[in-house]
Design a protein around this motif. Sequence first.
Motif, mmCIF file in Angstrom:
data_model
loop_
_atom_site.group_PDB
_atom_site.id
_atom_site.type_symbol
_atom_site.label_atom_id
_atom_site.label_comp_id
_atom_site.label_asym_id
_atom_site.label_seq_id
_atom_site.Cartn_x
_atom_site.Cartn_y
_atom_site.Cartn_z
ATOM 1 N N PHE A 149 0.870 -1.178 0.000
ATOM 2 C CA PHE A 149 0.000 0.000 0.000
ATOM 3 C C PHE A 149 0.901 1.220 0.000
ATOM 4 O O PHE A 149 1.917 1.242 0.699
ATOM 5 C CB PHE A 149 -0.857 -0.015 1.278
ATOM 6 C CG PHE A 149 -1.660 1.236 1.494
ATOM 7 C CD1 PHE A 149 -2.988 1.287 1.098
ATOM 8 C CD2 PHE A 149 -1.102 2.352 2.098
ATOM 9 C CE1 PHE A 149 -3.739 2.434 1.308
ATOM 10 C CE2 PHE A 149 -1.843 3.504 2.296
ATOM 11 C CZ PHE A 149 -3.165 3.541 1.902
ATOM 12 N N TYR A 158 3.322 0.475 3.076
ATOM 13 C CA TYR A 158 2.903 -0.475 4.113
ATOM 14 C C TYR A 158 2.590 -1.816 3.456
ATOM 15 O O TYR A 158 1.852 -1.872 2.473
ATOM 16 C CB TYR A 158 1.658 0.071 4.815
ATOM 17 C CG TYR A 158 1.312 -0.606 6.116
ATOM 18 C CD1 TYR A 158 1.862 -0.153 7.315
ATOM 19 C CD2 TYR A 158 0.421 -1.666 6.165
ATOM 20 C CE1 TYR A 158 1.527 -0.756 8.517
ATOM 21 C CE2 TYR A 158 0.088 -2.276 7.360
ATOM 22 C CZ TYR A 158 0.651 -1.808 8.534
ATOM 23 O OH TYR A 158 0.330 -2.403 9.730
ATOM 24 N N THR A 206 0.776 -5.181 2.777
ATOM 25 C CA THR A 206 -0.555 -5.749 3.015
ATOM 26 C C THR A 206 -0.462 -7.189 3.513
ATOM 27 O O THR A 206 -1.442 -7.743 3.986
ATOM 28 C CB THR A 206 -1.400 -5.743 1.726
ATOM 29 O OG1 THR A 206 -0.780 -6.611 0.775
ATOM 30 C CG2 THR A 206 -1.548 -4.348 1.165
ATOM 31 N N GLN A 221 -9.019 -8.364 0.521
ATOM 32 C CA GLN A 221 -8.080 -7.932 1.552
ATOM 33 C C GLN A 221 -7.512 -6.537 1.246
ATOM 34 O O GLN A 221 -7.455 -5.693 2.131
ATOM 35 C CB GLN A 221 -6.940 -8.948 1.710
ATOM 36 C CG GLN A 221 -5.979 -8.621 2.816
ATOM 37 C CD GLN A 221 -6.588 -8.571 4.206
ATOM 38 O OE1 GLN A 221 -7.686 -9.078 4.461
ATOM 39 N NE2 GLN A 221 -5.899 -7.950 5.129
ATOM 40 N N ILE A 222 -7.084 -6.292 0.002
ATOM 41 C CA ILE A 222 -6.527 -4.966 -0.280
ATOM 42 C C ILE A 222 -7.627 -3.895 -0.225
ATOM 43 O O ILE A 222 -7.339 -2.751 0.130
ATOM 44 C CB ILE A 222 -5.692 -4.902 -1.580
ATOM 45 C CG1 ILE A 222 -6.504 -5.136 -2.828
ATOM 46 C CG2 ILE A 222 -4.500 -5.836 -1.498
ATOM 47 C CD1 ILE A 222 -5.727 -4.914 -4.118
ATOM 48 N N ARG A 247 -9.861 -3.858 2.032
ATOM 49 C CA ARG A 247 -9.926 -3.543 3.465
ATOM 50 C C ARG A 247 -8.929 -2.428 3.804
ATOM 51 O O ARG A 247 -9.214 -1.563 4.629
ATOM 52 C CB ARG A 247 -9.630 -4.775 4.315
ATOM 53 C CG ARG A 247 -10.753 -5.790 4.330
ATOM 54 C CD ARG A 247 -10.454 -6.963 5.251
ATOM 55 N NE ARG A 247 -10.311 -6.516 6.628
ATOM 56 C CZ ARG A 247 -9.423 -7.015 7.514
ATOM 57 N NH1 ARG A 247 -8.611 -7.991 7.153
ATOM 58 N NH2 ARG A 247 -9.358 -6.561 8.737
ATOM 59 N N TYR A 248 -7.758 -2.449 3.158
ATOM 60 C CA TYR A 248 -6.773 -1.384 3.376
ATOM 61 C C TYR A 248 -7.295 -0.054 2.845
ATOM 62 O O TYR A 248 -7.145 0.982 3.490
ATOM 63 C CB TYR A 248 -5.418 -1.736 2.741
ATOM 64 C CG TYR A 248 -4.638 -2.719 3.577
ATOM 65 C CD1 TYR A 248 -3.702 -2.281 4.516
ATOM 66 C CD2 TYR A 248 -4.856 -4.089 3.462
ATOM 67 C CE1 TYR A 248 -3.007 -3.177 5.302
ATOM 68 C CE2 TYR A 248 -4.164 -4.996 4.239
ATOM 69 C CZ TYR A 248 -3.239 -4.532 5.163
ATOM 70 O OH TYR A 248 -2.557 -5.431 5.949
ATOM 71 N N SER A 249 -7.912 -0.089 1.673
ATOM 72 C CA SER A 249 -8.494 1.132 1.103
ATOM 73 C C SER A 249 -9.575 1.693 2.026
ATOM 74 O O SER A 249 -9.622 2.903 2.280
ATOM 75 C CB SER A 249 -9.103 0.848 -0.273
ATOM 76 O OG SER A 249 -8.103 0.535 -1.198
ATOM 77 N N PHE A 264 -8.071 3.196 5.179
ATOM 78 C CA PHE A 264 -7.447 4.473 4.839
ATOM 79 C C PHE A 264 -8.501 5.572 4.709
ATOM 80 O O PHE A 264 -8.383 6.640 5.314
ATOM 81 C CB PHE A 264 -6.650 4.323 3.540
ATOM 82 C CG PHE A 264 -6.065 5.606 3.025
ATOM 83 C CD1 PHE A 264 -4.953 6.166 3.638
ATOM 84 C CD2 PHE A 264 -6.626 6.249 1.945
ATOM 85 C CE1 PHE A 264 -4.408 7.355 3.170
ATOM 86 C CE2 PHE A 264 -6.088 7.433 1.463
ATOM 87 C CZ PHE A 264 -4.976 7.991 2.084
ATOM 88 N N PHE A 297 -3.255 1.427 10.828
ATOM 89 C CA PHE A 297 -3.135 0.156 10.113
ATOM 90 C C PHE A 297 -2.678 -0.958 11.052
ATOM 91 O O PHE A 297 -3.184 -2.069 10.996
ATOM 92 C CB PHE A 297 -2.170 0.276 8.936
ATOM 93 C CG PHE A 297 -2.785 0.819 7.668
ATOM 94 C CD1 PHE A 297 -4.104 1.224 7.607
ATOM 95 C CD2 PHE A 297 -2.031 0.908 6.517
ATOM 96 C CE1 PHE A 297 -4.672 1.707 6.441
ATOM 97 C CE2 PHE A 297 -2.577 1.391 5.332
ATOM 98 C CZ PHE A 297 -3.903 1.789 5.299
ATOM 99 N N THR A 320 -5.697 -1.840 13.159
ATOM 100 C CA THR A 320 -6.766 -2.434 12.363
ATOM 101 C C THR A 320 -6.408 -3.838 11.879
ATOM 102 O O THR A 320 -7.241 -4.741 11.893
ATOM 103 C CB THR A 320 -7.077 -1.543 11.131
ATOM 104 O OG1 THR A 320 -7.436 -0.243 11.597
ATOM 105 C CG2 THR A 320 -8.213 -2.123 10.312
ATOM 106 N N PHE A 321 -5.165 -4.011 11.478
ATOM 107 C CA PHE A 321 -4.762 -5.289 10.894
ATOM 108 C C PHE A 321 -3.921 -6.137 11.849
ATOM 109 O O PHE A 321 -3.271 -7.098 11.442
ATOM 110 C CB PHE A 321 -4.051 -5.051 9.555
ATOM 111 C CG PHE A 321 -4.951 -4.345 8.574
ATOM 112 C CD1 PHE A 321 -6.021 -5.008 7.991
ATOM 113 C CD2 PHE A 321 -4.758 -3.013 8.272
ATOM 114 C CE1 PHE A 321 -6.880 -4.351 7.120
ATOM 115 C CE2 PHE A 321 -5.601 -2.355 7.390
ATOM 116 C CZ PHE A 321 -6.672 -3.018 6.826
#
Length: 108
Positions: free
Chosen positions: A20, A33, A35, A68-69, A71-73, A76, A99, A102-103
């Motif tokens: 990310f 970062y 993922t 999964q990616i 979830r990062y969006s 953010f 992050f 969260t993760f």
Amino acid sequence: MKHSFFLRKPKSDKKTLILFTCYFKKELKKFVYSTGENIVPLHWSKENKAPKMKGSVKDKDSTSINMQINRYSEAFEDLVNRCKITGIQLTSDLLKSHFDDTFKKSSS
């Protein structure tokens, strides 16, 4: 603020990490970062900056990697919106901490 995803080793023929990234203008800092997701570059769409979701070059795990990616969006965008509402300056340290929380990555 925009963000994106890219591959650690885009020319590899083996699985590589999906990272990310975004840029903090005030800090003059590029934030990167991991993922934790891996994909073979052949299965990655450079144009869409996401796994290929159709065709013969689709990875068998494309759907779960994409989820999964995303979830990062979402994490953010959630933090960006919260910072706007509360008037708090979004920093790279704040994003990293968000992050990590969260993760569930430990800071060891």
